[in-house]
Design an enzyme around this catalytic site. Structure first.
Site, PDB file in Angstrom:
ATOM      1  N   PHE A 132      17.204  72.302  69.905  1.00 18.12           N
ATOM      2  CA  PHE A 132      16.276  71.957  68.795  1.00 18.12           C
ATOM      3  C   PHE A 132      15.880  73.154  68.551  1.00 18.12           C
ATOM      4  CE2 PHE A 132      12.634  70.260  66.537  1.00 18.12           C
ATOM      5  CZ  PHE A 132      13.202  69.338  65.760  1.00 18.12           C
ATOM      6  N   ASP A 201      12.588  69.359  77.559  1.00 14.95           N
ATOM      7  CA  ASP A 201      12.361  69.006  76.566  1.00 14.95           C
ATOM      8  C   ASP A 201      12.839  67.425  76.605  1.00 14.95           C
ATOM      9  OD1 ASP A 201      11.723  67.785  73.817  1.00 14.95           O
ATOM     10  OD2 ASP A 201      11.938  69.826  73.128  1.00 14.95           O
ATOM     11  N   TYR A 226       6.231  60.728  68.198  1.00 11.48           N
ATOM     12  CA  TYR A 226       6.428  59.987  67.046  1.00 11.48           C
ATOM     13  C   TYR A 226       7.812  59.569  66.952  1.00 11.48           C
ATOM     14  CZ  TYR A 226       7.955  64.882  65.508  1.00 11.48           C
ATOM     15  OH  TYR A 226       8.279  66.185  65.569  1.00 11.48           O
ATOM     16  N   LYS A 227       8.913  59.722  68.160  1.00 16.51           N
ATOM     17  CA  LYS A 227       9.979  59.435  67.995  1.00 16.51           C
ATOM     18  C   LYS A 227      10.050  57.661  68.602  1.00 16.51           C
ATOM     19  CE  LYS A 227      11.936  63.796  67.315  1.00 16.51           C
ATOM     20  NZ  LYS A 227      12.004  65.342  68.076  1.00 16.51           N
ATOM     21  N   ARG A 373      24.058  60.885  61.647  1.00 19.40           N
ATOM     22  CA  ARG A 373      23.338  60.543  62.954  1.00 19.40           C
ATOM     23  C   ARG A 373      22.655  59.138  62.768  1.00 19.40           C
ATOM     24  NH1 ARG A 373      18.194  63.707  65.775  1.00 19.40           N
ATOM     25  NH2 ARG A 373      17.214  62.831  64.019  1.00 19.40           N
TER      26      ARG A 373
HETATM   27  C1  LIG Z   1      11.331  66.135  67.597  1.00 17.75           C
HETATM   28  C2  LIG Z   1      11.500  67.312  68.478  1.00 17.75           C
HETATM   29  C3  LIG Z   1      10.475  68.298  68.592  1.00 17.75           C
HETATM   30  C4  LIG Z   1       9.141  68.114  67.900  1.00 17.75           C
HETATM   31  O1  LIG Z   1       8.378  69.170  67.934  1.00 17.75           O
HETATM   32  P1  LIG Z   1       7.101  69.130  67.236  1.00 17.75           P
HETATM   33  O2  LIG Z   1       6.403  70.446  67.431  1.00 17.75           O
HETATM   34  O3  LIG Z   1       6.010  68.201  67.668  1.00 17.75           O
HETATM   35  O4  LIG Z   1       7.282  69.024  65.626  1.00 17.75           O
HETATM   36  C5  LIG Z   1      10.572  69.116  69.644  1.00 17.75           C
HETATM   37  N1  LIG Z   1      11.618  69.350  70.451  1.00 17.75           N
HETATM   38  C6  LIG Z   1      12.819  68.503  70.379  1.00 17.75           C
HETATM   39  C7  LIG Z   1      14.031  68.585  71.052  1.00 17.75           C
HETATM   40  C8  LIG Z   1      12.881  67.327  69.315  1.00 17.75           C
HETATM   41  O5  LIG Z   1      13.657  66.654  68.962  1.00 17.75           O
END
Ligand SMILES: *Cc1c(COP(=O)(O)O)cnc(C)c1O
Length: 414
Positions: A132, A201, A226-227, A373
């Site tokens: 990510f 993560d 938020y997921k 996805r």
């Molecule tokens: C959604 C997501 C994030 C989000 O990071 P924010 O700083 O909270 O926007 C980070 N890492 C991964 C792997 C994600 O899927």
């Protein structure tokens, strides 16, 4: 003859022990929401809870609410509720700031721990290309300050890349594009054998599949609010420090809320004794209040039943797809035990197909350059949604509906 997918879906939904939880969410009529892995649905209890926090706790009780409504304890309280979902002890998790900011704190802390032990020799933060973006960018930012050296290695070569210059292994447990899982216990052990620390993560795992951080002896972790936790747009994230490391964890964003005694107003920074040392500034109470509602529902259902349904949903989706005769290139692992709660397909026209599906109320997402996805949030999706989504997907592709001009435009957020 086997029954059509819709009929089978009705039987599966009737026997689904989680079916009643759908009503705890405000899923819009006419929408099949396959993007709960990007922004989870709104829990029905959230608006009333926010109204209470705003009108009563803030509006009437004002500053007294830091004590009387327990605002000051919210990052710890919400963190403690997330802990059992990720195999952590309640006092090892805190809900605060974004994933990106917590990555910065924990990567920095891990580098500082290694520097103390090994001098400047171990500076490499190892990750994979295509992780990510924010994970990779945060390493890059530290590299520009001369504090880290970024190294990206394909996942197959990860264990061999754990040389004696690696300070930290930073990996996303379930890949955001493909859903492919890393073997957390095996990689954590390999990293430790090589003298490296590990930061996981959990953004695409927490709330959808069981994670056992302490079982794997993980050092640090972060994850998204938020997921699958349904905390709302930009909800606070969570961060984990293994108990054995808390005392040695010195994070660089030494704001007053991470101080051992913020209200002593001392000139000298002294970190809080526990995981609260990861805090920086004043926590956003509205965001935490919304997150808590989402976490409460997920915790009430329990991660094992969620995981079981997640696997059943995605496997039923694949079954429906196979029966439709439509051939799509699956980039997620075919074995549900090897993937997170999603299915991703590669298609040259993934963007237009995704737009055409959204126009039909089937909301998945597109990931550049060619990934379609679909995320399966098990708390509120039905088997009927799978059958319907596949029917729409088949129609959109077979009729060429995606070719319409209106589906070519790209918005800022995909
Ligand atoms: C959604 C997501 C994030 C989000 O990071 P924010 O700083 O909270 O926007 C980070 N890492 C991964 C792997 C994600 O899927």
């Amino acid at each position: 003859m086997t029954e059509p997918p819709g009929a089978r879906a009705r039987i599966l939904d009737a026997g689904d022990p989680l079916a009643l939880y759908r009503d705890r969410f405000d899923v819009p009529d006419g929408v099949i929401y396959l993007d709960g892995n990007s922004l989870g649905c709104l829990p029905r209890a959230t608006p009333a809870r926010l109204e209470e926090v705003v009108r009563q706790e803030w509006g009437r009780d004002l500053i007294r609410s830091w004590n009387s409504a327990g605002w000051i304890d919210m990052p710890k309280r919400v963190g403690a509720k997330i802990a059992p979902l990720i195999g952590a002890q309640p006092h090892e998790v805190i809900a605060t700031d974004s994933v990106s900011v917590n990555l910065f704190k924990l990567i920095s802390a891990a580098l500082a721990m290694q520097a103390q032990k090994h001098g400047a020799r171990r500076k490499v933060v190892l990750s994979e290309p295509g992780n990510f973006p924010t994970d990779i960018y945060m390493i890059e930012g530290l590299e520009k300050q001369g504090l880290a050296e970024r190294r990206l290695v394909d996942r197959g070569a990860m264990k061999d890349a754990l040389g004696d210059d690696v300070a930290l292994l930073l990996l996303t447990h379930a890949h955001y594009k493909t859903g492919e899982l890393f073997d957390m216990p095996a990689l954590t052990e390999a990293a430790h054998d090589a003298g490296a620390l590990v930061l996981w993560d959990l953004s695409h795992s927490g709330g959808a599949l069981p994670v056992d951080l302490n079982g794997a002896h993980a050092d640090f972790a972060v994850g998204c609010g938020y997921k699958y936790l349904n905390g709302g747009p930009g909800a606070p994230s969570y961060a984990f420090i293994a108990e054995r490391h808390v005392e040695a964890t010195q994070q660089p964003l030494s704001g007053w809320m991470g101080h051992a005694a913020p209200f002593a107003f001392s000139d000298d920074y002294r970190p809080a004794p526990g995981v609260e040392r990861l805090m920086c500034g004043t926590p956003g109470i509205l965001g935490l209040a919304a997150l808590e509602v989402g976490v409460d529902i997920i915790a009430e259902i329990g991660i094992e039943p969620l995981y079981a349904k997640s696997q059943q949903l995605s496997e039923f989706f694949r079954q429906c797809l196979a029966e439709s005769g439509l051939e799509l290139d699956l980039v997620s692992p075919a074995d549900p035990g090897q993937r997170g709660s999603q299915l991703s397909f590669r298609h040259e026209e993934a963007h237009a197909i995704c737009q055409a599906l959204i126009a039909r109320g089937v909301i998945g997402d597109f990931r550049d350059p060619d990934i379609l996805r679909f995320g399966f949030a098990p708390a509120y999706l039905r088997f009927a949604d799978m059958a319907e989504a596949v029917r729409h997907l088949t129609e959109v592709i077979e009729t060429g509906e995606w070719q319409r001009e209106e589906f070519r435009e790209r918005a800022a957020v995909t």
